[in-house]
Design a protein around this motif. Structure first.
Motif, PDB file in Angstrom:
ATOM      1  N   ARG A 138       0.856  -1.182   0.000  1.00 29.41           N
ATOM      2  CA  ARG A 138       0.000   0.000   0.000  1.00 29.41           C
ATOM      3  C   ARG A 138       0.897   1.239   0.000  1.00 29.41           C
ATOM      4  O   ARG A 138       1.787   1.373   0.848  1.00 29.41           O
ATOM      5  CB  ARG A 138      -0.946  -0.010   1.191  1.00 29.41           C
ATOM      6  N   ASP A 182      -3.157  -8.307   3.389  1.00 32.50           N
ATOM      7  CA  ASP A 182      -4.232  -7.846   2.509  1.00 32.50           C
ATOM      8  C   ASP A 182      -4.375  -8.738   1.285  1.00 32.50           C
ATOM      9  O   ASP A 182      -4.754  -8.271   0.208  1.00 32.50           O
ATOM     10  CB  ASP A 182      -4.000  -6.382   2.093  1.00 32.50           C
ATOM     11  N   LYS A 206      -2.803  -7.975  -5.683  1.00 30.97           N
ATOM     12  CA  LYS A 206      -3.887  -8.321  -4.762  1.00 30.97           C
ATOM     13  C   LYS A 206      -4.786  -9.319  -5.473  1.00 30.97           C
ATOM     14  O   LYS A 206      -5.364  -9.016  -6.523  1.00 30.97           O
ATOM     15  CB  LYS A 206      -4.677  -7.083  -4.336  1.00 30.97           C
ATOM     16  N   ARG A 213      -0.441  -3.038  -7.397  1.00 25.35           N
ATOM     17  CA  ARG A 213       0.034  -1.918  -6.583  1.00 25.35           C
ATOM     18  C   ARG A 213       1.554  -1.838  -6.642  1.00 25.35           C
ATOM     19  O   ARG A 213       2.214  -2.851  -6.856  1.00 25.35           O
ATOM     20  CB  ARG A 213      -0.369  -2.107  -5.119  1.00 25.35           C
TER      21      ARG A 213
END
Length: 398
Positions: A190, A358, A334, A325
Motif C-alpha cells: 500500500r 491484505d 492483490k 500496486r
C-alpha cells in the motif's frame, strides 16, 4: 521437514545450490526466476561480481575490531549515504528492526534533551510492519505478531492507513513524531500518496514533531529513487534502511539530520557488530552500483515495463487479480483467490514470489534484472494464471 531450527517459518521444501543474477538453481537442478530477492534484500541479485570481489578482499583484512576504534569502511559508507540523502549522521546496525529501534530511540531522545521527556509516543499506521523486536512489533500493532509476548511496549498510537484527520486527532502533549513506511511492504504494497506525505511533513513542522520513515524495504533504489519518499519531494528527520543496503550481507542504518540526532551522544546507543568492516565494505560496493549514473532511471524504466505486463494479467484474469500496486521494482498483486495459492502456482512454474498482508503477492526482483527477465516472469505468470483459471472456467461451464 525435520530440523533443529525453530519452526517459526513456513518453509517451502526447496534448497538452492547456485545463484546467478535473478536466477536460482535448486539442488535437483530445477531453475527458478527469483522475484523475491530474499524479501527485497538481494538488490544486485545473486553472485554479483562486484560484491563477491569486495567481500573476498574485505575478508583478508580485519573482520571485526569493534566500535571502540575507527572503522574507515563505515566512515566512508556513512559519508556517501549522507551525500545521497537528507541525512547528516548515520548509525549502522545489522538489521532493519535494529535500524527502526535506533530511529525510535533517536526520536525520543531528541525531545528528552529538549527538556520534554514526556514526548515519547509515535503515531503509526494500520498495516505497518517495522520488525520483530518487542518495540517494533508494538509499533506495527499486528495482533498475530504481538500474541503471547506479554504487554505491548508502550509508546505507539496506531491510526488507519492514510487518514490524515486521524493523525491530527491522535497528537497529544506526549507525541514525539510520526513513523511510517512510504510504501507498506508486509502490509500489502500500500502506497502513501505524495500529497499525504506532504501534509504529514507540514503537520510535523507545525507541531514540533519528528517525521520518521521506515525505508527498510522500499529504500536503496527499489522504487527508482534512492529513497521512496523522494517521489513526494519530502525529506524526513530520521529514516531506517536495511535489506537492499547490504545486497545480502546483514547491514542496516539509521539516518538522521544533525538536529534530530542531537540527543544521540556518547554512550546513548551501541551495537557490537553494527558497522563492522565486512558489512560496510559490501554496503559501499552496493552503492557503487546503485548510485552509478543511470542506474535508478533504469529501475524506473523496467518498473514501468513490469507494471504494464502485470496490468495485462489484471485485464485478462479479473477472477484471479483484483489490483496491481507498487512503484519501481516493488509490486503487489492483490488476488481474489488465497494469495498462498497464487504464489504456489507461480512457484510451480518456476517463479519465486513473497506473500504479504491484505491477500497480496509481492514481486520484488533484483534491481539488476533486464527485459528478458521480465519476459520470463510474464511467461511464468501467464502459465500460473491459466492453470488457476481453468478450474473456475470448468465450474462455470457446468
Amino acid at each position: 521437514m525435520t530440523s533443529a531450527l525453530y519452526p517459526t517459518y513456513p518453509r517451502a521444501d526447496l534448497a538452492f545450490k547456485h545463484g546467478e543474477g535473478a536466477w536460482l538453481t535448486a539442488e535437483n537442478g530445477d531453475r527458478y526466476l527469483d522475484f523475491s530477492a530474499g524479501v527485497a534484500v538481494l538488490s544486485l541479485g545473486h553472485n554479483h561480481p562486484r560484491l563477491v570481489e569486495t567481500l573476498k578482499r574485505a575478508a583478508e583484512e580485519p573482520w571485526h575490531v569493534s566500535n571502540l576504534f575507527r572503522i574507515p569502511q563505515a566512515e566512508r559508507l556513512a559519508e556517501r549515504l549522507c551525500d545521497a540523502t537528507f541525512a547528516d549522521l548515520v548509525f549502522f546496525t545489522n538489521s532493519g528492526a535494529e535500524a527502526v529501534e535506533c530511529a525510535i530511540k533517536t526520536a525520543r531522545k531528541f525531545h528528552a534533551v529538549n527538556g520534554q521527556p514526556e514526548r515519547y509516543r509515535l503515531i503509526t499506521f494500520e498495516g505497518a510492519f517495522h520488525g520483530r523486536t518487542l518495540a517494533t512489533i508494538a509499533a506495527g500493532g499486528n495482533a498475530k505478531y504481538l500474541e503471547g509476548f506479554g504487554p505491548p511496549v508502550e509508546g505507539f498510537d496506531q491510526v488507519p492507513f492514510g487518514d490524515f484527520d486521524a493523525v491530527e486527532a491522535a497528537i497529544t502533549q506526549e507525541t514525539a513524531g510520526v513513523l511510517l513506511e512510504p510504501i507498506q511492504g508486509e502490509g500489502g504494497l500500500r502506497v502513501f500518496s505524495p500529497s499525504f506525505l506532504t501534509q504529514l511533513r507540514a503537520l510535523c513542522d507545525a507541531r514540533g514533531l519528528l517525521l520518521v520513515f521506515d525505508e527498510v524495504q522500499c529504500g536503496v533504489g527499489r522504487t527508482g529513487k534512492f529513497l521512496a519518499c523522494e517521489h513526494a519531494g519530502v525529506a524526513p528527520d530520521i529514516a531506517a534502511l536495511a535489506k537492499g543496503l547490504g545486497g545480502g550481507f546483514p547491514l542496516g542504518a539509521c539516518l538522521a539530520t544533525r538536529e534530530a540526532a542531537k540527543g544521540m551522544t556518547l554512550g546513548a546507543h551501541g551495537s557490537t557488530f553494527g558497522g563492522n568492516p565486512l558489512a560496510t565494505a559490501v554496503g559501499g560496493a552496493v552503492l557503487d552500483v546503485v548510485l552509478a549514473e543511470g542506474f535508478m532511471a533504469r529501475v524506473a524504466r523496467l518498473g514501468a515495463l513490469l507494471r504494464q505486463r502485470l496490468a495485462e494479467f489484471e485485464d485478462r484474469y479479473p477472477s484471479l487479480i483484483e489490483e496491481i500496486r507498487g512503484e519501481g521494482l516493488m509490486f503487489g498483486i492483490k488476488t481474489r483467490i488465497p494469495n498462498g495459492d497464487f504464489a504456489a502456482a507461480a512457484r510451480a512454474e518456476g517463479l519465486l514470489t513473497v506473500l504479504a498482508g491484505d491477500n497480496v503477492v509481492r514481486l520484488l526482483p533484483p534491481l539488476i534484472i533486464d527485459e528478458s527477465d521480465i519476459a520470463a516472469a510474464a511467461a511464468r505468470l501467464s502459465d500460473a494464471c491459466a492453470r488457476l483459471a481453468a478450474p473456475a472456467e470448468k465450474l462455470g461451464a457446468a
